[in-house]
Enzyme design. Structure first.
Site, PDB file in Angstrom:
ATOM      1  N   LYS A  93      -9.845  -8.045   8.162  1.00  0.00           N
ATOM      2  CA  LYS A  93     -10.496  -8.353   9.439  1.00  0.00           C
ATOM      3  C   LYS A  93     -10.376  -7.168  10.385  1.00  0.00           C
ATOM      4  O   LYS A  93      -9.408  -6.412  10.305  1.00  0.00           O
ATOM      5  CB  LYS A  93      -9.893  -9.619  10.062  1.00  0.00           C
ATOM      6  CG  LYS A  93      -8.443  -9.454  10.530  1.00  0.00           C
ATOM      7  CD  LYS A  93      -7.969 -10.670  11.283  1.00  0.00           C
ATOM      8  CE  LYS A  93      -6.499 -10.622  11.613  1.00  0.00           C
ATOM      9  NZ  LYS A  93      -6.156  -9.963  12.865  1.00  0.00           N
ATOM     10  N   HIS A 106       0.835  -1.207   0.000  1.00  0.00           N
ATOM     11  CA  HIS A 106       0.000   0.000   0.000  1.00  0.00           C
ATOM     12  C   HIS A 106       0.860   1.244   0.000  1.00  0.00           C
ATOM     13  O   HIS A 106       0.607   2.201  -0.717  1.00  0.00           O
ATOM     14  CB  HIS A 106      -0.934  -0.002   1.213  1.00  0.00           C
ATOM     15  CG  HIS A 106      -2.243  -0.662   0.936  1.00  0.00           C
ATOM     16  ND1 HIS A 106      -2.387  -2.031   0.968  1.00  0.00           N
ATOM     17  CD2 HIS A 106      -3.462  -0.162   0.600  1.00  0.00           C
ATOM     18  CE1 HIS A 106      -3.645  -2.337   0.670  1.00  0.00           C
ATOM     19  NE2 HIS A 106      -4.315  -1.221   0.442  1.00  0.00           N
TER      20      HIS A 106
END
Lengths: 280, 183
Positions: free
Chosen positions: B104, B39
């Site tokens: 999650k 990222h």
């Protein structure tokens, strides 16, 4: 004087790393099954079912339980009558980690430097703690510690006035703040007393205790039970999606401390609780 | 009883409009993997006006760093990593048309708002169910940042990948009951 070979230690650690990575201990499976039976929320029940199924698949297909195969943490107890031949004990443990992570197709998650962040490509170094004990004992408490749950761990230097209630509040707040991030149902390790680093060490080491074992001290065992009730009353549930199983267990260890201090450390562990006890 | 949606990527506004927090999803098609380091590099790419290694518009990013594939398998164990660490980068990608992320744990309020604004959803996979999830991954190819090892960007082809809608485009969330506390 007892002599233990470098190679024996390295191979024992490699085997433990592979086996721990794939096979969930019986006490954890039993706690998950009990939680599944207790849960009433459909989503919580469904998640626990999948987690139990995952453990079966991992064992049968010899696959890692979790893609985060952890950082190896070792608690070594070595007697003053033990001599390691063929190299140092820390090198032997790291060699074992290197072999185990390669041979077991485990993910290498360790970086060379926290700021430069280059993968060491062999999951070393392990974090190793030594206790020098009498006689000729050599045991290694092995744990593959995941990053997600480790990130949710905290320490606090409370004041004596905060007392037992202050400790409970800090633990509950830490678990609440963690929410679904550390992969609940979690296991909570709590270290009370000592100094900043001793409290953290106790919190980690107590995670090696079996889930069905409580502290030998009746007061601390009662504290464990009280914290477990409080934590499960938070309603975070499996994966943070609600339910009455936020934690499978709470382990507390205490140590004497300074008249001015009340250190507390909370080490959070995920349901993929990968530990082994190596006796050499 | 909640709905189960059978979805195939790439996703459209119409697809995500159907989804409500708590719904089950079985996802098929191409999804891309990226976690912390990837990222960071992708955002640096955008800052330099360079092209990204993966398409973003209509696509799905799965926050995962799988274990190495043993012989005879396309991938090792491959469960989700914790999503909040990707929050600082996510709004930028949502603005480019990213339709879903899979991970999650809860997202930041800013990401939740950005998902409403850009009509994107957040899907939760079960953390720690990595061996189970791997069985729904049929192809895996490293596309970029190979030097990052487990953090490299991969192109996965998935079949009936199981997930739960954690945040929908209407502000609904499966995490609402567990309010985060401040220090």
């Amino acid at each position: 004087m007892r002599t233990v070979e470098f190679e024996t230690i390295a191979e024992a650690v490699a085997d433990a790393a592979i086996d721990a990575g794939r096979v969930l201990p019986e006490d954890v499976l039993a706690a998950l099954a009990a939680a599944h039976d207790r849960e009433t929320a459909p989503i919580a029940k469904e998640i626990l079912e999948r987690v139990i199924e995952n453990a079966r698949i991992a064992r049968e297909h010899q696959m890692p339980l979790c893609q985060d195969c952890g950082l190896a943490v070792c608690f070594v107890r070595i007697g003053s009558e033990v001599r390691v031949a063929g190299g140092g004990i820390a090198d032997a443990i790291n060699e074992g980690v290197r072999r185990g992570y390669e041979r077991g197709y485990l993910r290498k998650s360790v970086l060379n430097d926290p700021l430069k962040r280059m993968n060491t490509d062999d999951n070393t170094p392990a974090v190793i703690h030594f206790d020098i004990v009498g006689a000729d004992e050599l045991t290694i408490g092995y744990m593959a510690k995941g990053g997600g749950c480790e990130n949710m761990s905290r320490t606090a230097m409370l004041t004596p006035a905060d007392g037992r209630d202050g400790v409970i509040e800090f633990v509950v707040k830490t678990v609440r703040k963690a929410g679904g991030n550390p992969c609940p149902p979690i296991i909570v390790g709590v270290g009370i007393g000592g100094t900043l680093e001793r409290a953290a060490l106790l919190a980690k080491r107590t995670l090696l205790r079996r889930l069905d074992e409580h502290n030998d001290d009746a007061d601390l065992a009662a504290l464990e039970a009280e914290i477990l009730d409080r934590v499960n009353a938070l309603g975070i549930g499996p994966q943070g999606m609600g339910g009455n199983t936020t934690a499978l267990g709470v382990h507390v260890e205490a140590f004497p401390c300074h008249i001015a201090s009340l250190p507390v450390a909370v080490n959070i562990e995920c349901h993929s609780h990968r530990t082994r006890r190596i006796v050499l | 009883m909640t709905d189960t949606h059978i979805l195939t990527t790439p996703l459209t506004d119409e697809h995500v409009a159907e989804l409500r927090a708590g719904d089950r999803v079985l996802l098929s098609g191409v999804v891309y993997t990226a976690r912390d380091a990837a990222h960071r590099r992708m955002i640096e790419c955008l800052e330099r006006d360079e092209p990204l290694p993966i398409p973003i518009d209509g696509q799905v990013i799965y926050y995962v760093g799988p274990t190495p594939a043993p012989p005879g398998r396309v991938i090792g164990s491959a469960g989700p990593t914790t999503s909040y660490r990707m929050d600082p980068y996510t709004q930028r990608l949502l603005a480019l048309g990213l339709k879903a992320t899979i991970g999650k744990g809860r997202r930041s309020q800013q990401v939740v708002e950005a998902m409403k604004r850009h009509r994107a959803v957040y899907l939760a996979a079960i953390g720690g169910a990595a061996a189970l999830i791997a069985s729904s991954i049929k192809e895996c190819k490293v596309l970029a940042y190979e030097d990052l090892g487990p953090e490299a960007v991969r192109r996965l082809v998935v079949e009936n990948f199981p997930a739960i809608v954690a945040n929908d485009i209407y502000g609904g969330s499966v995490y609402e009951e567990t309010t985060e506390c401040s220090d």
